[in-house]
Design a protein around this motif. Sequence first.
Motif, PDB file in Angstrom:
ATOM      1  N   THR A  39       0.795  -0.980  -0.012  1.00 50.70           N
ATOM      2  CA  THR A  39      -0.073   0.064   0.071  1.00 50.70           C
ATOM      3  C   THR A  39       0.871   1.271  -0.059  1.00 50.70           C
ATOM      4  OG1 THR A  39      -2.028   1.020   1.179  1.00 50.70           O
ATOM      5  CG2 THR A  39      -0.270   0.093   2.444  1.00 50.70           C
ATOM      6  N   TYR A  40       0.406   2.480  -0.048  1.00 53.69           N
ATOM      7  CA  TYR A  40       1.087   3.633   0.310  1.00 53.69           C
ATOM      8  C   TYR A  40       2.002   3.418   1.352  1.00 53.69           C
ATOM      9  CZ  TYR A  40      -2.153   5.601  -3.054  1.00 53.69           C
ATOM     10  OH  TYR A  40      -3.074   5.834  -3.966  1.00 53.69           O
ATOM     11  N   THR A  41       3.435   3.869   1.045  1.00 52.53           N
ATOM     12  CA  THR A  41       4.421   3.799   1.974  1.00 52.53           C
ATOM     13  C   THR A  41       4.990   5.031   2.361  1.00 52.53           C
ATOM     14  OG1 THR A  41       5.061   1.547   1.022  1.00 52.53           O
ATOM     15  CG2 THR A  41       6.450   2.393   2.660  1.00 52.53           C
ATOM     16  N   ALA A  42       5.125   5.372   3.794  1.00 51.34           N
ATOM     17  CA  ALA A  42       5.441   6.736   4.265  1.00 51.34           C
ATOM     18  C   ALA A  42       6.450   7.096   3.793  1.00 51.34           C
ATOM     19  CB  ALA A  42       5.032   6.834   5.491  1.00 51.34           C
ATOM     20  N   ASP A  43       7.551   6.426   3.989  1.00 50.70           N
ATOM     21  CA  ASP A  43       8.756   6.901   3.616  1.00 50.70           C
ATOM     22  C   ASP A  43       9.507   6.597   2.168  1.00 50.70           C
ATOM     23  OD1 ASP A  43       8.915   4.206   4.268  1.00 50.70           O
ATOM     24  OD2 ASP A  43      10.467   4.555   5.681  1.00 50.70           O
ATOM     25  N   THR A  44       8.590   7.054   1.223  1.00 51.71           N
ATOM     26  CA  THR A  44       8.892   6.776  -0.303  1.00 51.71           C
ATOM     27  C   THR A  44       8.458   7.991  -0.980  1.00 51.71           C
ATOM     28  OG1 THR A  44       7.122   5.720  -0.840  1.00 51.71           O
ATOM     29  CG2 THR A  44       8.703   4.293  -0.287  1.00 51.71           C
ATOM     30  N   GLY A  45       8.796   8.276  -2.107  1.00 50.17           N
ATOM     31  CA  GLY A  45       8.410   9.179  -2.919  1.00 50.17           C
ATOM     32  C   GLY A  45       6.878   9.277  -3.232  1.00 50.17           C
ATOM     33  N   LEU A  60      -7.780  10.131   0.118  1.00 48.76           N
ATOM     34  CA  LEU A  60      -7.252   8.846  -0.552  1.00 48.76           C
ATOM     35  C   LEU A  60      -6.485   7.766   0.337  1.00 48.76           C
ATOM     36  CD1 LEU A  60      -6.365   7.648  -3.398  1.00 48.76           C
ATOM     37  CD2 LEU A  60      -4.362   8.981  -3.286  1.00 48.76           C
ATOM     38  N   ILE A  61      -5.536   8.178   1.253  1.00 42.53           N
ATOM     39  CA  ILE A  61      -4.901   7.411   2.033  1.00 42.53           C
ATOM     40  C   ILE A  61      -5.942   6.673   3.124  1.00 42.53           C
ATOM     41  CG2 ILE A  61      -3.235   6.988   4.132  1.00 42.53           C
ATOM     42  CD1 ILE A  61      -2.107   7.616   1.473  1.00 42.53           C
ATOM     43  N   LYS A  62      -6.870   7.437   3.524  1.00 38.30           N
ATOM     44  CA  LYS A  62      -8.039   6.789   4.558  1.00 38.30           C
ATOM     45  C   LYS A  62      -8.551   5.723   3.758  1.00 38.30           C
ATOM     46  CE  LYS A  62     -11.500   7.829   7.743  1.00 38.30           C
ATOM     47  NZ  LYS A  62     -12.329   8.965   8.494  1.00 38.30           N
ATOM     48  N   GLU A  63      -9.146   5.764   2.522  1.00 37.55           N
ATOM     49  CA  GLU A  63      -9.821   4.978   1.864  1.00 37.55           C
ATOM     50  C   GLU A  63      -9.161   3.756   1.181  1.00 37.55           C
ATOM     51  OE1 GLU A  63     -11.518   7.151  -1.324  1.00 37.55           O
ATOM     52  OE2 GLU A  63     -12.906   8.271  -0.197  1.00 37.55           O
ATOM     53  N   ALA A  64      -7.783   3.820   0.811  1.00 38.01           N
ATOM     54  CA  ALA A  64      -6.684   3.210   0.131  1.00 38.01           C
ATOM     55  C   ALA A  64      -6.347   2.116   1.112  1.00 38.01           C
ATOM     56  CB  ALA A  64      -5.780   3.623  -0.580  1.00 38.01           C
ATOM     57  N   THR A  65      -6.147   2.724   2.646  1.00 42.01           N
ATOM     58  CA  THR A  65      -5.727   1.653   3.536  1.00 42.01           C
ATOM     59  C   THR A  65      -6.715   1.394   4.543  1.00 42.01           C
ATOM     60  OG1 THR A  65      -5.141   3.629   4.841  1.00 42.01           O
ATOM     61  CG2 THR A  65      -3.397   2.817   3.350  1.00 42.01           C
TER      62      THR A  65
END
Length: 91
Positions: A39-45, A60-65
Amino acid sequence: MPHQPMYAATKSGVLMFTRSAAPSLYRSKRIRMTALCPTYTADTGMGDAVRGMGSSGKVLIKEATRGKGMAKLEEVVGAVEARAEAHPRDL
């Protein structure tokens, strides 16, 4: 997110390449090939880009995760390592 179509296309390309190359690579050389799609990873671009979106990025983050928030890279690596130790033939 302006680059989302490009991101989705390249991620899909990597996944499909892995799925198509993995069987023959294993048959011919006994090398296993795995693609990781966290999923979306905090310490990446990608994490930086989503944070830059402001309130729409938060949605977006709330829905995706499913409300769990962005993962940390160490968490993703730890999960893969744990899976590999428990099920070495699956990776």
